[in-house]
Design a protein around this motif. Structure first.
Motif, mmCIF file in Angstrom:
data_model
loop_
_atom_site.group_PDB
_atom_site.id
_atom_site.type_symbol
_atom_site.label_atom_id
_atom_site.label_comp_id
_atom_site.label_asym_id
_atom_site.label_seq_id
_atom_site.Cartn_x
_atom_site.Cartn_y
_atom_site.Cartn_z
ATOM 1 N N THR B 76 0.827 -1.203 0.000
ATOM 2 C CA THR B 76 0.000 0.000 0.000
ATOM 3 C C THR B 76 0.862 1.254 0.000
ATOM 4 O O THR B 76 0.597 2.199 -0.740
ATOM 5 C CB THR B 76 -0.908 -0.005 1.239
ATOM 6 O OG1 THR B 76 -1.534 -1.283 1.319
ATOM 7 C CG2 THR B 76 -1.957 1.059 1.144
ATOM 8 N N LEU B 77 1.909 1.256 0.840
ATOM 9 C CA LEU B 77 2.733 2.461 0.950
ATOM 10 C C LEU B 77 3.456 2.744 -0.354
ATOM 11 O O LEU B 77 3.609 3.898 -0.744
ATOM 12 C CB LEU B 77 3.734 2.303 2.100
ATOM 13 C CG LEU B 77 3.127 2.345 3.493
ATOM 14 C CD1 LEU B 77 4.178 2.018 4.530
ATOM 15 C CD2 LEU B 77 2.550 3.718 3.760
ATOM 16 N N ALA B 78 3.894 1.688 -1.051
ATOM 17 C CA ALA B 78 4.648 1.893 -2.285
ATOM 18 C C ALA B 78 3.782 2.574 -3.334
ATOM 19 O O ALA B 78 4.293 3.307 -4.184
ATOM 20 C CB ALA B 78 5.175 0.559 -2.805
ATOM 21 N N LYS B 79 2.476 2.370 -3.270
ATOM 22 C CA LYS B 79 1.578 3.036 -4.232
ATOM 23 C C LYS B 79 1.674 4.544 -4.103
ATOM 24 O O LYS B 79 1.493 5.276 -5.069
ATOM 25 C CB LYS B 79 0.133 2.615 -3.955
ATOM 26 C CG LYS B 79 -0.269 1.387 -4.713
ATOM 27 C CD LYS B 79 -1.733 1.095 -4.457
ATOM 28 C CE LYS B 79 -1.991 -0.368 -4.701
ATOM 29 N NZ LYS B 79 -3.157 -0.837 -3.972
ATOM 30 N N PHE B 80 1.909 5.044 -2.881
ATOM 31 C CA PHE B 80 1.993 6.482 -2.672
ATOM 32 C C PHE B 80 3.447 6.953 -2.651
ATOM 33 O O PHE B 80 3.712 8.078 -2.246
ATOM 34 C CB PHE B 80 1.310 6.864 -1.360
ATOM 35 C CG PHE B 80 -0.124 6.483 -1.308
ATOM 36 C CD1 PHE B 80 -1.061 7.227 -2.004
ATOM 37 C CD2 PHE B 80 -0.541 5.376 -0.621
ATOM 38 C CE1 PHE B 80 -2.386 6.870 -1.989
ATOM 39 C CE2 PHE B 80 -1.860 5.010 -0.594
ATOM 40 C CZ PHE B 80 -2.790 5.759 -1.285
ATOM 41 N N GLY B 81 4.346 6.080 -2.991
ATOM 42 C CA GLY B 81 5.753 6.456 -2.954
ATOM 43 C C GLY B 81 6.242 6.725 -1.554
ATOM 44 O O GLY B 81 7.162 7.505 -1.353
ATOM 45 N N ALA B 82 5.603 6.128 -0.571
ATOM 46 C CA ALA B 82 5.977 6.395 0.820
ATOM 47 C C ALA B 82 6.520 5.137 1.478
ATOM 48 O O ALA B 82 6.294 4.913 2.665
ATOM 49 C CB ALA B 82 4.775 6.922 1.587
ATOM 50 N N ALA B 83 7.228 4.318 0.702
ATOM 51 C CA ALA B 83 7.715 3.058 1.256
ATOM 52 C C ALA B 83 8.668 3.283 2.419
ATOM 53 O O ALA B 83 8.830 2.401 3.266
ATOM 54 C CB ALA B 83 8.411 2.251 0.172
ATOM 55 N N SER B 84 9.273 4.487 2.507
ATOM 56 C CA SER B 84 10.210 4.720 3.605
ATOM 57 C C SER B 84 9.481 4.897 4.925
ATOM 58 O O SER B 84 10.107 4.870 5.978
ATOM 59 C CB SER B 84 11.066 5.942 3.311
ATOM 60 O OG SER B 84 10.249 7.067 3.153
#
Lengths: 158, 262
Positions: B76-84
């Motif tokens: 889910t986070l990778a979809k928003f570019g917030a994987a960090s």
């Protein structure tokens, strides 16, 4: 049935492992030890808009953490946010015309106060007030301004 | 119609009666706790059977829960570019909620059921009345050390669960999915507050430990002294303890994080 000694050793290992897990949570996972700046001095500043700043947000100069935000209250006289920050005692050479701005670390990161030193001769001390401030960038406002300027540009072309 | 109302009334009265008996029993056990300071050996033996023997299930579940969290949150986070922000998400979820709650549920299944079965069988085989004959108070001798051991070991187990879970998230997030290791830890440390999150989670787990062991020892002590009665009491312990943990978790969360959760 196991001997008392074995049981005692196992319980000792269990308790030690539990306490070690607590230490991991304290030192590796949470902000234990870097939260409170002890014995620092206080500075205040007023911002038109603090965005997502909150108590315990970092205060940094040149990217280095020098203190933290201690409290944020709304000033009903000026309609601005009054931010109090505590700076660690070893960073005591900020010129009195230092300016404070609210930045975001990365695009979606947390917000922090950045201090930019000026050129004055005397230094800020406990209880001083920072005159020059720059508010947080609020993305919605930026987009709003952008849209307005776009439509104005179109009107001018016509 | 009248019969239905009578049934409702009877079960309500029965429930209140049981709750009252459980409370009185709890006070009796508490009264036996100070004397335990002189006989810490009794608590030690219980710490072994309640705490040490639960470590394996707690650690393995913590690791898998952390790994699954890493896997699911990453997508889910990778979809928003917030994987960090994987680190803070995993750590906050574990430290605030999953650590104390899942550890308490496992604890109810692993240690609570064992406590009930043990005490229930002691009652069924008349060991408890035998003790009373010898002027040994079974509440002080048998029940109080188990309650103290449960309250002491629950926070340690919950802390292990959270710590191992964070590690599991690290293994999956950084090792498999390629999140930056520095971002994982640094963002986690920026987001997780020692007092606000970790300590509150520990306080929660102390409460849960008390509730689960209380229910377990009461069900055992109150069991019908037959084979069937003990098996029913064991089932009731797991069901009631799990429900109580979830209910209390909601209340404690509302009290602790009600104003910080937006």
């Amino acid at each position: 049935m196991m001997g008392t000694r074995t049981i005692e050793i196992m319980v000792g290992v269990f308790v030690a492992a539990g306490i070690a897990a607590l230490f991991v949570l304290a030192l590796k996972v949470s902000n234990f030890g870097q939260t409170s700046v002890r014995g620092g001095y206080q500075l205040t500043a007023k911002f038109e808009n603090i965005g997502g700043l909150r108590a315990q947000s970092p205060v940094s100069a040149a990217g280095v953490r020098v203190g933290q935000v201690t409290s944020i209250v709304y000033d009903q006289k000026d309609y601005e946010a009054l931010v109090t920050m505590t700076i660690a005692p070893n960073f005591n050479r900020f010129p009195s015309d230092t300016s404070a701005s609210i930045y975001t670390s990365g695009l979606l990161g947390e917000q922090y106060i950045g201090l930019e030193p000026g050129g004055a001769e005397d230094f800020l001390k406990n209880g001083d007030y920072i005159q020059l401030t720059q508010s947080a960038l609020v993305i919605e406002q930026l987009i709003g301004k952008f849209l307005v300027s776009m439509s104005e540009g179109k009107d001018a072309q016509r | 119609m009248i019969g239905l109302l009578q049934n409702i009334g009877r079960s309500s009265i029965g429930f209140l009666e049981r709750t009252g008996r459980a409370t009185l029993f709890f006070l009796r056990v508490l009264a036996g706790v100070p004397a335990l300071m002189l006989q810490f050996r009794l608590v030690l033996a219980q710490l072994y059977s309640v705490g040490v023997l639960s470590v394996l299930v707690i650690v393995v579940s913590g690791l898998t829960v952390g790994m699954v969290l890493g896997l699911q949150m990453y997508n889910t986070l990778a979809k928003f570019g917030a994987a960090s922000s994987l680190g803070p998400v995993i750590a906050l979820a574990l430290v605030r909620e999953l650590g104390p709650v899942v550890a308490a549920l496992l604890f109810a299944g692993r240690a609570g059921s064992a406590l009930t079965a043990e005490i229930g069988l002691m009652k069924a085989t008349e060991q408890l009345s035998g003790m009373e004959m010898m002027a040994v108070d079974p509440v002080r001798r048998i029940v109080a050390p188990r309650l103290v051991a449960g309250i002491l070991s629950m926070p340690l187990l919950a802390a292990m669960f959270s710590a191992v879970g964070v590690l599991g998230g690290y293994l999956v997030g950084v090792g498999m999915l390629g999140v930056d290791a520095g971002a994982y830890w640094a963002q986690m440390q920026a987001a997780v507050d020692w007092r606000g999150d970790v300590i509150n989670g520990i306080i929660k787990s102390v409460f849960f430990g008390m509730i689960v062991t209380w229910i377990a020892v009461f069900e055992g002590y109150d069991a019908v002294p037959t084979t069937e009665g003990v098996s029913r009491a064991t089932t009731r312990t797991v069901v009631y303890a799990s429900l109580a943990v979830l209910l209390f978790d909601f209340m404690l969360t509302a009290l602790m994080f009600g104003d910080t959760l937006i």
